[in-house]
Scaffold this motif. Structure first.
Motif, PDB file in Angstrom:
ATOM      1  N   HIS A  91       0.752  -1.647   0.104  1.00  0.00           N
ATOM      2  CA  HIS A  91       0.470  -0.028   0.364  1.00  0.00           C
ATOM      3  C   HIS A  91       0.578   1.341   0.263  1.00  0.00           C
ATOM      4  CE1 HIS A  91      -3.544  -2.073   0.704  1.00  0.00           C
ATOM      5  NE2 HIS A  91      -3.510  -2.454   1.808  1.00  0.00           N
ATOM      6  N   LEU A  95       1.479   3.610  -2.690  1.00  0.00           N
ATOM      7  CA  LEU A  95       1.465   5.699  -3.401  1.00  0.00           C
ATOM      8  C   LEU A  95       2.237   6.048  -2.889  1.00  0.00           C
ATOM      9  CD1 LEU A  95      -1.283   4.632   0.160  1.00  0.00           C
ATOM     10  CD2 LEU A  95      -1.681   6.111  -2.334  1.00  0.00           C
ATOM     11  N   ARG A  98       3.207   6.552  -7.069  1.00  0.00           N
ATOM     12  CA  ARG A  98       2.075   7.450  -7.543  1.00  0.00           C
ATOM     13  C   ARG A  98       2.213   8.671  -7.822  1.00  0.00           C
ATOM     14  NH1 ARG A  98      -0.063   8.555 -12.163  1.00  0.00           N
ATOM     15  NH2 ARG A  98      -2.467   8.301 -13.101  1.00  0.00           N
ATOM     16  N   TYR A 174      -7.163   6.492  -3.221  1.00  0.00           N
ATOM     17  CA  TYR A 174      -6.870   4.958  -3.446  1.00  0.00           C
ATOM     18  C   TYR A 174      -7.334   4.050  -1.919  1.00  0.00           C
ATOM     19  CZ  TYR A 174      -3.789   0.884  -2.421  1.00  0.00           C
ATOM     20  OH  TYR A 174      -3.078  -0.250  -2.051  1.00  0.00           O
ATOM     21  N   ASP A 177     -10.842   3.017  -4.309  1.00  0.00           N
ATOM     22  CA  ASP A 177     -10.727   2.014  -5.853  1.00  0.00           C
ATOM     23  C   ASP A 177     -10.396   0.637  -5.020  1.00  0.00           C
ATOM     24  OD1 ASP A 177     -10.310   4.303  -6.890  1.00  0.00           O
ATOM     25  OD2 ASP A 177      -8.117   4.285  -7.414  1.00  0.00           O
ATOM     26  N   LEU A 283      -7.529   7.024  -7.320  1.00  0.00           N
ATOM     27  CA  LEU A 283      -6.407   7.391  -7.319  1.00  0.00           C
ATOM     28  C   LEU A 283      -5.864   8.045  -7.775  1.00  0.00           C
ATOM     29  CD1 LEU A 283      -3.700   6.705  -5.588  1.00  0.00           C
ATOM     30  CD2 LEU A 283      -3.280   5.133  -6.754  1.00  0.00           C
TER      31      LEU A 283
END
Length: 336
Positions: A91, A95, A98, A174, A177, A283
């Motif tokens: 996770h 993050l 991105r 996120y 999603d 996201l």
């Protein structure tokens, strides 16, 4: 942490189920809970209750243990307290990776290492007694910048001990999603997921009725919300919003925005009041909405002019102080 205000306007979110004559017809199920300092709601249609509150709470709790600043033992807090970095989970890695892409795309206007400045301006977990001075801001800027951060396998490293991350600007999208992916793993194809105002939609209600989403406006004299400005039906995709009118404080007779420009160290001040973003996933939408607010109207419109994968609906003040709005071509569900 509530960052936006997009209201589900036409769903009538209640705990009742739609009645159908056949057991094979889809029923309406709703889940609601509390996570990340805000609430979440899920509405889905299926022949049976395929996803439970226990499953959604467990998923969100696992994410909190990774990237929540409000969890003392979370990975992000361990990273922020470390001298040179730590090992991270998937996770956290997703993050950060991105965020690095969006940082480059927005020329540094979206930068999760802005945390020291967010804290200094009173929008962090701990509230300071006064606003930072120009000298303090200059010093804090030395601790900001994605160029001081890099991923190496499952380790997130930094070359400045004082560098800290705040992923709140992208984590809620996120989360939405992840919840949508959980539904789809159980072959649910008609749903709406909302967390802190960030939404992900797929399919329709029974009979083909689309999900309708209300976008708040603001009062012309201040930054208090007023009745919904628009109701849109975006179809499949994600909707997120960034705005100054729900999260701000006042100092020296001015409204101080929670959106901090990581290049200057100061809160964003321009004509934009809110930006509602459409993308295929939350996201992406959540990752860019603060950036568009920081760009201002002209630069944001220029950035979006050639984009087919992301669109925006913007509310702003014109030169005379009147509230106006505009929309880019890729924004779905908008009708004049």
């Amino acid at each position: 942490m509530i960052k936006v205000a997009v209201l589900v306007s036409t769903l009538g979110l209640t705990t009742s189920l739609l009645a159908f004559n056949s057991n094979n017809q889809p029923k309406r199920y709703e889940l609601s809970g509390y996570a990340q300092g805000t609430t979440y709601q899920i509405v889905y249609y299926a022949p049976d209750s395929l996803v439970s509150l226990r499953q959604t709470d467990s998923l969100l709790h696992k994410l909190d243990s990774s990237v929540s600043l409000y969890e003392p033992k979370s990975l992000i807090n361990k990273f922020n307290q470390s001298a040179d970095g730590i090992g991270v989970d998937e996770h956290f890695r997703v993050l950060v990776a991105r965020s690095m892409q969006i940082y480059q795309d927005t020329q540094g206007l979206v930068d999760p290492t802005v945390k020291p400045l967010v804290d200094a301006w009173g929008f962090g977990v701990v509230k300071p007694s006064q606003e930072p001075t120009a000298t303090q801001i200059k010093a804090l800027l030395q601790k900001v910048g994605m160029k001081h951060l890099w991923l190496k396998g499952n380790r997130l490293l930094k070359d400045r001990p004082g560098l800290q991350l705040d992923l709140n600007g992208i984590a809620q999208g996120y989360s939405v999603d992840l919840l949508a992916a959980l539904l789809e793993q159980h072959h649910i194809s008609n749903y709406l997921v909302e967390l802190g105002g960030e939404l992900r939609i797929k399919g329709t209600k029974p009979g083909g009725e689309p999900f309708g989403i209300g976008i708040e406006g603001v009062n012309s004299d201040d930054l208090n919300p007023e009745p919904m400005r628009k109701v849109i039906t975006p179809g499949n995709g994600a909707i997120t919003t960034s705005g100054n009118y729900r999260k701000h404080h006042e100092a020296g007779g001015k409204q101080i925005s929670h959106i901090i420009n990581p290049l200057t160290g100061y809160p964003v001040q321009n004509e934009l009041i809110s930006v509602t973003v459409y993308a295929q996933d939350a996201l992406t939408a959540d990752g860019y909405d603060n950036g568009f607010m920081a760009m201002g109207l002209s630069k944001a419109l220029s950035f979006l002019a050639g984009r087919k994968d992301i669109g925006a609906y913007m509310v702003y003040r014109d030169k005379n102080g009147a509230i106006r709005d505009t929309v880019t071509p890729a924004f779905k569900g908008y009708q004049k």
